[in-house]
Design a protein around this motif. Structure first.
Motif, short mmCIF file in Angstrom:
data_model
loop_
_atom_site.label_atom_id
_atom_site.label_comp_id
_atom_site.label_asym_id
_atom_site.label_seq_id
_atom_site.Cartn_x
_atom_site.Cartn_y
_atom_site.Cartn_z
N HIS A 46 7.45 8.17 -10.63
CA HIS A 46 8.31 8.65 -9.54
C HIS A 46 9.09 9.92 -9.88
N ARG A 47 8.88 10.48 -11.07
CA ARG A 47 9.62 11.70 -11.45
C ARG A 47 9.34 12.81 -10.45
N ARG A 48 10.38 13.56 -10.11
CA ARG A 48 10.27 14.64 -9.14
C ARG A 48 9.80 15.92 -9.81
N PHE A 49 8.91 16.63 -9.13
CA PHE A 49 8.40 17.93 -9.57
C PHE A 49 8.50 18.90 -8.41
N GLU A 50 8.54 20.18 -8.73
CA GLU A 50 8.59 21.23 -7.72
C GLU A 50 7.16 21.62 -7.33
N ILE A 51 6.39 20.64 -6.92
CA ILE A 51 5.01 20.88 -6.51
C ILE A 51 4.59 19.77 -5.56
N GLY A 52 3.82 20.14 -4.55
CA GLY A 52 3.25 19.16 -3.62
C GLY A 52 4.29 18.22 -3.03
N PRO A 53 3.92 16.99 -2.78
CA PRO A 53 4.86 16.01 -2.24
C PRO A 53 5.98 15.61 -3.20
N GLY A 54 5.91 16.01 -4.47
CA GLY A 54 7.06 15.87 -5.35
C GLY A 54 6.96 14.90 -6.51
N SER A 55 6.09 13.92 -6.47
CA SER A 55 5.91 13.00 -7.59
C SER A 55 4.46 12.54 -7.58
N LEU A 60 -0.17 10.79 -4.55
CA LEU A 60 -1.30 9.87 -4.34
C LEU A 60 -1.15 9.13 -3.02
N ARG A 61 0.07 8.73 -2.69
CA ARG A 61 0.33 8.07 -1.41
C ARG A 61 -0.01 9.02 -0.26
N HIS A 62 0.30 10.30 -0.42
CA HIS A 62 0.01 11.29 0.62
C HIS A 62 -1.50 11.47 0.81
N ILE A 63 -2.25 11.55 -0.29
CA ILE A 63 -3.71 11.68 -0.18
C ILE A 63 -4.27 10.53 0.64
N VAL A 64 -3.86 9.32 0.31
CA VAL A 64 -4.39 8.12 0.99
C VAL A 64 -3.86 8.03 2.42
N TYR A 93 5.26 2.41 -3.05
CA TYR A 93 4.08 1.56 -3.14
C TYR A 93 3.68 1.40 -4.60
N SER A 94 3.17 0.25 -4.95
CA SER A 94 2.64 0.04 -6.29
C SER A 94 1.27 0.72 -6.38
N VAL A 95 0.80 0.91 -7.60
CA VAL A 95 -0.54 1.47 -7.80
C VAL A 95 -1.56 0.58 -7.10
N ASP A 96 -1.43 -0.73 -7.22
CA ASP A 96 -2.38 -1.65 -6.57
C ASP A 96 -2.38 -1.48 -5.06
N GLU A 97 -1.19 -1.30 -4.48
CA GLU A 97 -1.13 -1.13 -3.02
C GLU A 97 -1.78 0.18 -2.57
N VAL A 98 -1.53 1.26 -3.31
CA VAL A 98 -2.15 2.54 -2.96
C VAL A 98 -3.67 2.44 -3.16
N ALA A 99 -4.09 1.77 -4.23
CA ALA A 99 -5.53 1.61 -4.49
C ALA A 99 -6.20 0.82 -3.37
N ALA A 100 -5.55 -0.22 -2.87
CA ALA A 100 -6.12 -1.00 -1.76
C ALA A 100 -6.20 -0.15 -0.49
N LEU A 101 -5.17 0.66 -0.25
CA LEU A 101 -5.20 1.54 0.93
C LEU A 101 -6.24 2.64 0.77
N LEU A 102 -6.50 3.08 -0.46
CA LEU A 102 -7.56 4.05 -0.71
C LEU A 102 -8.91 3.48 -0.30
N VAL A 103 -9.19 2.26 -0.71
CA VAL A 103 -10.46 1.62 -0.35
C VAL A 103 -10.57 1.49 1.17
N GLN A 104 -9.47 1.11 1.81
CA GLN A 104 -9.45 1.00 3.28
C GLN A 104 -9.69 2.36 3.93
N GLY A 105 -8.99 3.40 3.46
CA GLY A 105 -9.16 4.74 4.03
C GLY A 105 -10.57 5.26 3.86
#
Length: 175
Positions: free
Chosen positions: A35-44, A49-53, A79-91
């Motif tokens: 969750h660390r913030r960066f000055e790039i893209g959506p920020g973490s 990854l949540r944005h891609i999905v 979201y947890s990694v597992d939740e994003v991974a499940a949404l990736l498969v759905q997407g």
């Protein structure tokens, strides 16, 4: 001259593989790193990854002519990694189903409209599908940059399409 092979299976396969690999490698991160913030893209890494999905899910709705679901990025939830991974498969499954339907109905060149603050964009369903699949490439590069800034070791892959095909065909091992 013969026509090239259908590029959609290549683009879908690469998109799923590269995003899944980043999600799997995110399991090694602490919550603070994820969750660390960066000055790039959506920020973490999490937000990117949540944005891609999330984009995959919304564009499946738009391209498929359905009501667009609420954004998973704007609900304020982590979201947890597992939740994003499940949404990736759905997407991935939803985008592939939309692609299959457009192919069966010969609707790839159909014009769709997308309202933006500056007006309305008009483009083909094919361009919209190309957009969502290329969109992931852009944001995965941001995640690679974030990982580098965290001092993490390289993945061993640049996550490009050629690497995906080499891994898929057994020409290159998945590390």
């Amino acid at each position: 001259m013969t026509a090239p092979p259908d590029l959609l299976p290549i683009l879908f396969g690469h998109n799923l593989w590269a995003t899944r690999l980043l999600l799997e490698r995110s399991r090694e991160l602490s919550e603070e790193q994820f969750h660390r913030r960066f000055e790039i893209g959506p920020g973490s890494i999490h937000d990117t990854l949540r944005h891609i999905v999330g984009a995959m899910l919304r564009w499946a709705d738009r391209i498929g002519g359905r009501t667009v679901r609420p954004s998973i990025e704007k609900n304020g939830r982590a979201y947890s990694v597992d939740e994003v991974a499940a949404l990736l498969v759905q997407g991935d499954a939803e985008l592939r189903a939309v692609g299959d339907k457009l192919t069966a109905e010969d609707r790839w060149t159909e014009i769709m409209e997308f309202a933006v603050p500056e007006g309305t964009w008009r483009f083909t369903r094919a361009a919209a599908m190309a957009h969502v699949l290329a969109h992931g490439v852009h944001h995965r590069a941001q995640v690679l940059n974030m990982r580098r800034q965290l001092g993490l070791p390289p993945l061993g892959y640049d996550l490009d399409v050629v690497e995906w095909e080499c891994v898929e065909t057994g020409q290159m091992p998945l590390e």
